[in-house]
Design a protein around this motif. Structure first.
Motif, mmCIF file in Angstrom:
data_model
loop_
_atom_site.group_PDB
_atom_site.id
_atom_site.type_symbol
_atom_site.label_atom_id
_atom_site.label_comp_id
_atom_site.label_asym_id
_atom_site.label_seq_id
_atom_site.Cartn_x
_atom_site.Cartn_y
_atom_site.Cartn_z
ATOM 1 N N UNK A 609 0.825 -1.194 0.000
ATOM 2 C CA UNK A 609 0.000 0.000 0.000
ATOM 3 C C UNK A 609 0.870 1.260 0.000
ATOM 4 N N UNK A 610 0.327 2.326 -0.588
ATOM 5 C CA UNK A 610 1.050 3.600 -0.618
ATOM 6 C C UNK A 610 1.225 4.143 0.799
ATOM 7 N N UNK A 611 2.327 4.867 0.993
ATOM 8 C CA UNK A 611 2.639 5.473 2.295
ATOM 9 C C UNK A 611 2.219 6.933 2.250
ATOM 10 N N UNK A 612 1.315 7.310 3.156
ATOM 11 C CA UNK A 612 0.837 8.692 3.213
ATOM 12 C C UNK A 612 1.858 9.550 3.951
ATOM 13 N N UNK A 613 2.057 10.781 3.467
ATOM 14 C CA UNK A 613 2.967 11.731 4.107
ATOM 15 C C UNK A 613 2.146 12.936 4.563
ATOM 16 N N UNK A 614 2.149 13.183 5.877
ATOM 17 C CA UNK A 614 1.413 14.305 6.456
ATOM 18 C C UNK A 614 2.438 15.398 6.760
ATOM 19 N N UNK A 615 2.285 16.545 6.109
ATOM 20 C CA UNK A 615 3.235 17.650 6.258
ATOM 21 C C UNK A 615 2.557 18.784 7.031
ATOM 22 N N UNK A 616 3.046 19.012 8.212
ATOM 23 C CA UNK A 616 2.514 20.067 9.079
ATOM 24 C C UNK A 616 3.640 21.081 9.289
ATOM 25 N N UNK A 617 3.735 22.039 8.363
ATOM 26 C CA UNK A 617 4.844 22.981 8.388
ATOM 27 C C UNK A 617 4.475 24.217 9.198
ATOM 28 N N UNK A 618 5.380 24.639 10.031
ATOM 29 C CA UNK A 618 5.226 25.902 10.732
ATOM 30 C C UNK A 618 5.820 27.039 9.925
ATOM 31 N N UNK A 619 5.742 28.230 10.483
ATOM 32 C CA UNK A 619 6.279 29.414 9.815
ATOM 33 C C UNK A 619 7.746 29.559 10.210
ATOM 34 N N UNK A 620 8.647 28.987 9.384
ATOM 35 C CA UNK A 620 10.073 28.981 9.713
ATOM 36 C C UNK A 620 10.807 30.088 8.958
ATOM 37 N N UNK A 621 11.753 30.738 9.617
ATOM 38 C CA UNK A 621 12.624 31.679 8.905
ATOM 39 C C UNK A 621 13.702 30.901 8.152
ATOM 40 N N UNK A 622 14.506 31.628 7.383
ATOM 41 C CA UNK A 622 15.656 30.998 6.752
ATOM 42 C C UNK A 622 16.638 30.564 7.835
ATOM 43 N N UNK A 623 17.203 29.370 7.687
ATOM 44 C CA UNK A 623 18.059 28.782 8.713
ATOM 45 C C UNK A 623 19.483 28.693 8.171
ATOM 46 N N UNK A 624 20.448 29.099 8.994
ATOM 47 C CA UNK A 624 21.862 29.044 8.612
ATOM 48 C C UNK A 624 22.387 27.630 8.876
ATOM 49 N N UNK A 625 22.742 26.906 7.819
ATOM 50 C CA UNK A 625 23.149 25.515 7.976
ATOM 51 C C UNK A 625 23.912 25.057 6.740
ATOM 52 N N UNK A 626 24.437 23.818 6.835
ATOM 53 C CA UNK A 626 25.008 23.137 5.680
ATOM 54 C C UNK A 626 23.853 22.412 4.988
ATOM 55 N N UNK A 627 23.340 22.994 3.926
ATOM 56 C CA UNK A 627 22.105 22.491 3.327
ATOM 57 C C UNK A 627 22.265 21.062 2.828
ATOM 58 N N UNK A 628 23.373 20.764 2.168
ATOM 59 C CA UNK A 628 23.553 19.425 1.622
ATOM 60 C C UNK A 628 23.621 18.373 2.712
ATOM 61 N N UNK A 629 24.362 18.677 3.794
ATOM 62 C CA UNK A 629 24.468 17.708 4.876
ATOM 63 C C UNK A 629 23.132 17.528 5.591
ATOM 64 N N UNK A 718 26.358 12.941 13.931
ATOM 65 C CA UNK A 718 27.544 13.811 13.905
ATOM 66 C C UNK A 718 27.249 15.112 13.153
ATOM 67 N N UNK A 719 26.484 15.037 12.073
ATOM 68 C CA UNK A 719 26.168 16.246 11.292
ATOM 69 C C UNK A 719 25.350 17.218 12.135
ATOM 70 N N UNK A 720 24.341 16.710 12.858
ATOM 71 C CA UNK A 720 23.465 17.597 13.632
ATOM 72 C C UNK A 720 24.191 18.153 14.853
ATOM 73 N N UNK A 721 24.866 17.293 15.620
ATOM 74 C CA UNK A 721 25.450 17.712 16.887
ATOM 75 C C UNK A 721 26.783 18.428 16.725
ATOM 76 N N UNK A 722 27.642 17.924 15.821
ATOM 77 C CA UNK A 722 28.982 18.496 15.685
ATOM 78 C C UNK A 722 29.032 19.602 14.647
ATOM 79 N N UNK A 723 28.439 19.368 13.470
ATOM 80 C CA UNK A 723 28.499 20.361 12.404
ATOM 81 C C UNK A 723 27.571 21.548 12.675
ATOM 82 N N UNK A 724 26.423 21.297 13.305
ATOM 83 C CA UNK A 724 25.441 22.364 13.486
ATOM 84 C C UNK A 724 25.229 22.741 14.955
ATOM 85 N N UNK A 725 25.870 22.039 15.891
ATOM 86 C CA UNK A 725 25.691 22.367 17.302
ATOM 87 C C UNK A 725 24.273 22.137 17.772
ATOM 88 N N UNK A 726 23.584 21.160 17.186
ATOM 89 C CA UNK A 726 22.192 20.904 17.520
ATOM 90 C C UNK A 726 22.008 19.627 18.301
#
Length: 761
Positions: A609-629, A718-726
């Motif tokens: 069966x197809x997998x449904x995707x529910x997208x509940x987006x908030x109002x986010x500003x532009x975020x400073x990050x490594x987009x590719x990672x 490692x990308x979230x915690x070390x590269x982005x401090x998250x």
């Protein structure tokens, strides 16, 4: 009377037996103690030798890592300086002073500079005996010049000129052919000498330093080609590093009083040695390095013979090995370890330590113990002969105590008899027992300490190995993802050009078609009575169907072109994988592009069966990050969720699908004004507490062999915690589903504020 004599005779026959038995027991107990003491001491020495060999090899490896990293960093710095226009290739004088400052800062550089395609060169270094530092220039006509410089790096006098063409040198040609950073072969040469002028003497250069003949040096070059923005070759920058200091370091590294360390290439040629023999010799007016087979050092030759016998070729040594050789009548411990860098250097580090450096004290103690045992046996025998009729019972008690000690019962204490001599013997025996007890206690403590050290060292090595494996896997994964990003960007670009052509022309085709259909309709209204041939053609092509279907075809083509345009846009967004700089991006674009790429897996398939995707987006500003990672993290989490839901699909019935259809929910929000949060949840099978605790561990996977490396979530963490401090957290309930929470700062300066707040809270 005869009866008394026979009884006394019988008693006398028993006493020597008891005395001898007692003496044998004493000798056996002391011998066992000495033997086990020797064996334990010998084993401790072997363990210590192994640790010392490992430590020495690691010190050499660390020194090679740091020493040979210098030319790598300098060539990259110079390539960046050329690319950023900090180094003017047209001004050879300024370029020479630039390299003069680098050569002055690092005395182990025999040369540093660049050569352009037209043969011009600029550089500096130490290649003339007796002169600390020279400037070098080649105007591109095959004529090179060396200049003496003052303390500010300015030319003050021409030292010498000579013919030289860099374009014919192997380091230049090999680097151009490779098209990337390149290590040259190790070269050996003579250090030339020249006569100094008055200016040279004014600079306090001692002319007597030039006397005494020629000197030799060993060096390796690091060459890197550099290009313009159109990837046209401009030239090659190189750094020549002397390897003499490797031997100096090995001599300072005191492995033991007579241990020896040497480094060799895979072809058997010496790179450095701590021995007293040089690594170079002059043969047929040519400077050559010694190999390990023809080396004047007999110890190195003995090691070479063993390596050739055990491995046949040095290329077969791909991991550390330890063995023992016999040299000059004594045993030597040998430890060989491969050393490699990521740019092609492949050497072997060999450490040798003679057993005598450790076993001398052990052998001396063994001889002392043997002599003491022998002396004690002689004294006890003499005393036993003369005092046997007084010491039958005390000796019997001592014999019993000795047997108990031989069985490991050291808590023995013999009560002193009334006879003074026997009392002294009993006290001596008790004292010996106490010493044995203390000796065994000390040996046990020593063994425990050695075992603890071995365990600690083993744990450190295991942690280091795991870190190296993870780092290697991360580098491979990053390279794969970078290549994927470049490939996706190229595919998107190639698809976009024809799609734009099609999409732009569809509008005109639609307009022209409308005009043609209007013309046909006008013709029918103005000339209803057409010829029979026209009527036949209208019937043949079914004009009414063609009018209706043609417009539908054009509409379908426009929808298809718009769909392709959306896919190309998503591919461009996702192809940020190779971007190395942090920038402000729209998080929602990255999520949408990832979902579009995974759309083929979300759609329903036969039996799934197809997998449904529910997208509940908030109002986010532009975020400073490594987009590719960050896209890579989203791809890893969503792919794992789809894998779980697909597995559930294969094991569920249609009733299960209706009761609990598979779905993935994605929620985004801003928290604490400075952070954004992305929550990705699925309603799959969830995971156990044990699995959840190891989900971010390197090489941990629950997938079958061949379907997972166990690195996706570790790299994502490692990308979230070390590269982005998250923060990246996993919440899961077995049988209900799993949710991943990603939190990264909107601005990277906010990451420190969050950390202080959490610790303060």
């Amino acid at each position: 009377m005869r009866h008394k004599d026979s009884r006394w005779f019988g008693q006398l026959s028993l006493q020597p037996i008891l005395v001898v038995s007692f003496l044998l027991q004493i000798f056996t107990a002391v011998g066992l103690v000495g033997y086990f003491s020797f064996k334990n001491g010998q084993q401790a020495v072997y363990n210590l030798a192994g640790q010392l060999l490992d430590k020495a090899s690691q010190q050499v490896n660390d020194h090679l890592d740091s020493y040979l990293d210098l030319p790598i960093q300098l060539t990259q710095i110079n390539v960046d300086a050329i690319a950023n226009k900090e180094l003017n290739l047209k001004d050879l004088t300024a370029s020479g002073r630039y390299f003069w400052r680098q050569a002055k800062a690092f005395e182990n550089l025999s040369y540093i500079g660049y050569a352009l395609q037209d043969g011009t060169e600029a550089g500096a270094g130490h290649w003339v005996k007796g002169i600390d530092l020279l400037l070098y220039e080649n105007m591109g006509k095959g004529q090179a010049s060396d200049y003496i410089a003052n303390d500010e790096g300015k030319r003050i006098e021409l030292l010498q000129s000579y013919g030289f063409n860099p374009l014919t040198e192997s380091w230049y040609k090999d680097a151009v052919a490779a098209g990337k950073p390149f290590w040259s072969q190790i070269e050996s040469a003579e250090i030339g000498e020249v006569k100094l002028s008055a200016t040279g003497k004014a600079l306090n250069i001692k002319s007597n330093a030039l006397q005494g003949g020629l000197e030799y040096y060993v060096a390796i070059s690091r060459a890197t080609p550099f290009y313009d923005k159109r990837h046209k070759l401009l030239g090659v920058t190189s750094v020549e590093l002397t390897l003499t200091s490797i031997s100096e370091f090995l001599r300072r590294l005191k492995v033991s009083s007579s241990g020896e360390v040497f480094v060799i290439e895979r072809n058997g040629q010496l790179v450095g040695s701590s021995g007293k023999y040089p690594i170079l010799h002059k043969a047929k007016n040519k400077i050559e390095r010694y190999g390990i087979i023809d080396n004047p050092d007999p110890l190195i030759r003995t090691v070479a013979q063993r390596l050739q016998k055990q491995f046949n070729t040095l290329q077969a040594i791909q991991e550390s090995h330890q063995f023992v050789i016999s040299f000059n009548g004594q045993q030597h411990f040998v430890h060989i370890t491969p050393w490699q860098d990521r740019y092609g250097l492949d050497w072997l580090v060999v450490v040798t330590i003679p057993e005598s450096d450790f076993m001398a004290q052990v052998n001396e103690n063994t001889r002392t113990t043997f002599l003491l045992c022998l002396g004690a046996l002689v004294v006890a025998t003499i005393l036993g002969i003369y005092t046997s009729h007084w010491i039958i019972q005390p000796i019997f008690r001592l014999s019993q105590a000795a047997r108990a000690i031989a069985n490991g019962q050291f808590n023995q204490n013999v009560e002193p008899p009334k006879v003074k001599e026997l009392g002294i013997l009993a006290d001596t025996f008790n004292h010996m027992v106490q010493q044995l007890r203390e000796s065994f206690t000390a040996l046990e403590k020593t063994n425990e300490q050695l075992e603890q050290r071995v365990e600690e060292r083993t744990a450190e090595l295991q942690n280091t190995l795991q870190e190296l494996q993870l780092t290697q896997a991360q580098m491979i994964q990053a390279e794969k993802m970078s290549s994927l990003g470049q490939m996706v960007a190229g595919v998107a670009h190639e698809i976009n050009n024809p799609v734009n052509f099609i999409y732009g022309n569809i509008l005109y085709v639609n307009e022209y078609t409308q005009h043609l259909l209007e013309l046909v309709q006008l013709y029918e209204s103005e000339y209803p009575a057409s010829t029979s041939a026209i009527q036949a053609k209208i019937a043949d092509i079914d004009l009414e169907f063609l009018r209706a279907d043609l417009l539908k075809l054009l509409a379908s083509m426009q929808i298809g072109a718009e769909r392709i345009e959306e896919i190309v846009k998503s591919l461009r967004t996702f192809s940020r994988l190779d971007e190395s700089e942090m920038k402000e991006v729209d998080i929602h674009e990255g999520i949408d592009s990832t979902l579009l790429i995974l759309q083929h897996r979300l759609k329903g398939k036969p039996g799934c069966q197809a997998i449904a995707v529910i997208q509940d987006y908030g109002n986010l500003p532009l975020v400073e990050c490594y987009a590719g990672q960050l896209n890579q993290v989203l791809m890893n989490i969503l792919t794992n969720a789809i894998d779980v839901l697909e597995q559930v699909n294969t094991q569920s019935t249609s009733q299960d699908f209706q009761a609990r259809p598979p779905q993935i929910s994605i929620r985004t929000s801003v928290i604490d004004l400075h952070w954004v949060q992305i929550a990705i949840a699925d309603n799959g099978t969830g995971m156990s507490q044990d699995v959840r605790q190891h989900i971010f561990d390197p090489f941990f996977t629950t997938k079958p062999v061949g379907k997972g490396t166990g690195l996706g979530m570790s790299i994502s963490y490692a990308i979230i915690t070390q590269k982005h401090g998250g923060k990246l957290e996993c919440f899961s309930t077995l049988g209900e589903g799993t949710e991943f929470l990603l939190q990264i700062p909107i601005r990277q300066l906010d990451a420190g504020t969050w950390g202080r707040k959490e610790r303060g809270g």
